[in-house]
Design a protein around this motif. Sequence first.
Motif, short mmCIF file in Angstrom:
data_model
loop_
_atom_site.label_atom_id
_atom_site.label_comp_id
_atom_site.label_asym_id
_atom_site.label_seq_id
_atom_site.Cartn_x
_atom_site.Cartn_y
_atom_site.Cartn_z
N ARG A 69 -21.62 27.51 -35.98
CA ARG A 69 -22.08 27.74 -34.61
C ARG A 69 -23.54 28.14 -34.65
O ARG A 69 -23.92 29.12 -35.29
CB ARG A 69 -21.26 28.84 -33.94
CG ARG A 69 -21.73 29.20 -32.53
CD ARG A 69 -20.99 30.42 -32.01
NE ARG A 69 -21.50 30.85 -30.72
CZ ARG A 69 -21.21 32.03 -30.16
NH1 ARG A 69 -20.40 32.88 -30.79
NH2 ARG A 69 -21.72 32.36 -28.99
N TYR A 70 -24.39 27.38 -33.94
CA TYR A 70 -25.82 27.67 -33.87
C TYR A 70 -26.05 28.47 -32.60
O TYR A 70 -26.28 27.92 -31.53
CB TYR A 70 -26.61 26.37 -33.86
CG TYR A 70 -28.02 26.48 -34.37
CD1 TYR A 70 -28.31 26.39 -35.72
CD2 TYR A 70 -29.08 26.67 -33.47
CE1 TYR A 70 -29.61 26.48 -36.18
CE2 TYR A 70 -30.38 26.76 -33.92
CZ TYR A 70 -30.64 26.67 -35.28
OH TYR A 70 -31.94 26.78 -35.73
N ASN A 71 -25.97 29.80 -32.72
CA ASN A 71 -26.04 30.70 -31.58
C ASN A 71 -27.51 30.97 -31.19
O ASN A 71 -28.36 31.12 -32.06
CB ASN A 71 -25.34 32.00 -31.95
CG ASN A 71 -25.01 32.87 -30.75
OD1 ASN A 71 -24.77 34.05 -30.90
ND2 ASN A 71 -24.97 32.30 -29.55
N TYR A 72 -27.79 31.03 -29.90
CA TYR A 72 -29.15 31.18 -29.36
C TYR A 72 -30.04 30.02 -29.82
O TYR A 72 -31.05 30.20 -30.51
CB TYR A 72 -29.77 32.52 -29.79
CG TYR A 72 -28.97 33.72 -29.39
CD1 TYR A 72 -28.78 34.05 -28.05
CD2 TYR A 72 -28.38 34.54 -30.36
CE1 TYR A 72 -28.03 35.16 -27.68
CE2 TYR A 72 -27.63 35.65 -30.01
CZ TYR A 72 -27.45 35.95 -28.68
OH TYR A 72 -26.71 37.05 -28.31
N PRO A 73 -29.68 28.81 -29.47
CA PRO A 73 -30.43 27.63 -29.94
C PRO A 73 -31.87 27.55 -29.45
O PRO A 73 -32.66 26.81 -30.03
CB PRO A 73 -29.60 26.46 -29.40
CG PRO A 73 -28.84 27.02 -28.24
CD PRO A 73 -28.54 28.44 -28.62
N THR A 74 -32.22 28.32 -28.41
CA THR A 74 -33.60 28.28 -27.93
C THR A 74 -34.53 29.13 -28.79
O THR A 74 -35.75 29.10 -28.61
CB THR A 74 -33.68 28.77 -26.47
OG1 THR A 74 -33.15 30.10 -26.38
CG2 THR A 74 -32.89 27.85 -25.55
N ARG A 75 -33.95 29.90 -29.70
CA ARG A 75 -34.77 30.66 -30.64
C ARG A 75 -35.10 29.75 -31.82
O ARG A 75 -34.22 29.35 -32.57
CB ARG A 75 -34.03 31.90 -31.11
CG ARG A 75 -33.68 32.86 -29.97
CD ARG A 75 -32.90 34.06 -30.50
NE ARG A 75 -32.52 34.98 -29.43
CZ ARG A 75 -31.83 36.10 -29.61
NH1 ARG A 75 -31.42 36.43 -30.84
NH2 ARG A 75 -31.53 36.87 -28.58
N THR A 76 -36.36 29.44 -31.98
CA THR A 76 -36.74 28.31 -32.84
C THR A 76 -37.47 28.68 -34.13
O THR A 76 -38.06 27.81 -34.77
CB THR A 76 -37.62 27.34 -32.03
OG1 THR A 76 -38.77 28.05 -31.52
CG2 THR A 76 -36.85 26.75 -30.86
N SER A 77 -37.43 29.94 -34.53
CA SER A 77 -38.19 30.34 -35.72
C SER A 77 -37.33 30.46 -36.98
O SER A 77 -37.81 30.91 -38.01
CB SER A 77 -38.91 31.67 -35.48
OG SER A 77 -39.88 31.52 -34.48
N ALA A 78 -36.07 30.05 -36.90
CA ALA A 78 -35.17 30.15 -38.06
C ALA A 78 -34.66 28.78 -38.46
O ALA A 78 -34.58 27.86 -37.64
CB ALA A 78 -34.01 31.08 -37.75
#
Length: 229
Positions: free
Chosen positions: A51-60
């Motif tokens: 599960r890719y949680n918080y997909p709008t966070r793009t620094s990981a």
Amino acid sequence: MMKMTKMTSFLCLLAVFGLWITGKGVEIPHKPHAGAAITTPTKVQLSFNLRYNYPTRTSAKISVLVSTDFNGKRESFEDIQAATWTDITDRCHIDYESNKFTPSGKVDITDLHREGKPIYLAFKYVFDPAEGNRQGATIWIGKVLVEAITDGKTTVLSSDLATDFLKHATGDAHKNPTRSENRDALGTGKSLIMQANFHRSATVEGVTYTNRTRTEEYFVSVPYYVNKK
């Protein structure tokens, strides 16, 4: 004397009769000796849910890796980095948008198997505030399954997450060591959780960690002995 001769003849007759019926007499089951050669599997594969949680966070960034020369020291970041790892992320189905657990599919890693060597599976998480929007997605990983298939017979090599992975991910000196956790091992869930340092600063055992620094960490599995029964 005559009595003994009849008895002897009778026993001999039974022995001959047994040989005639079986063709080979008494059959003793064969049991391979310890260390006997085991057939190389025709296929080795793995799968997991992610599960890719918080997909709008793009620094990981999450990566899936396999090694056959890792020395097994899973609590040592330096030893993990010293091993040769093959990135198989592109072989896996990962949904970066739905924010739901999604199966990776059966991922064929037969080409990475080396005779007589175990396979190690690793999930690598890198957070880099210099990339993206300075926020890192949270990665949930569950139902990890590693299998070897020989002559149509499937052998499950993996166990549960609590058995196969450490309680916390192994990270570099900048990563809060309690941040990413194996909730199955801790008794708080059934997933591996990988995430960036959350607070601008947090102190753990006298060391202060920040979310403004690049961090790198790994969840590495136990060795999977492909060629052992």
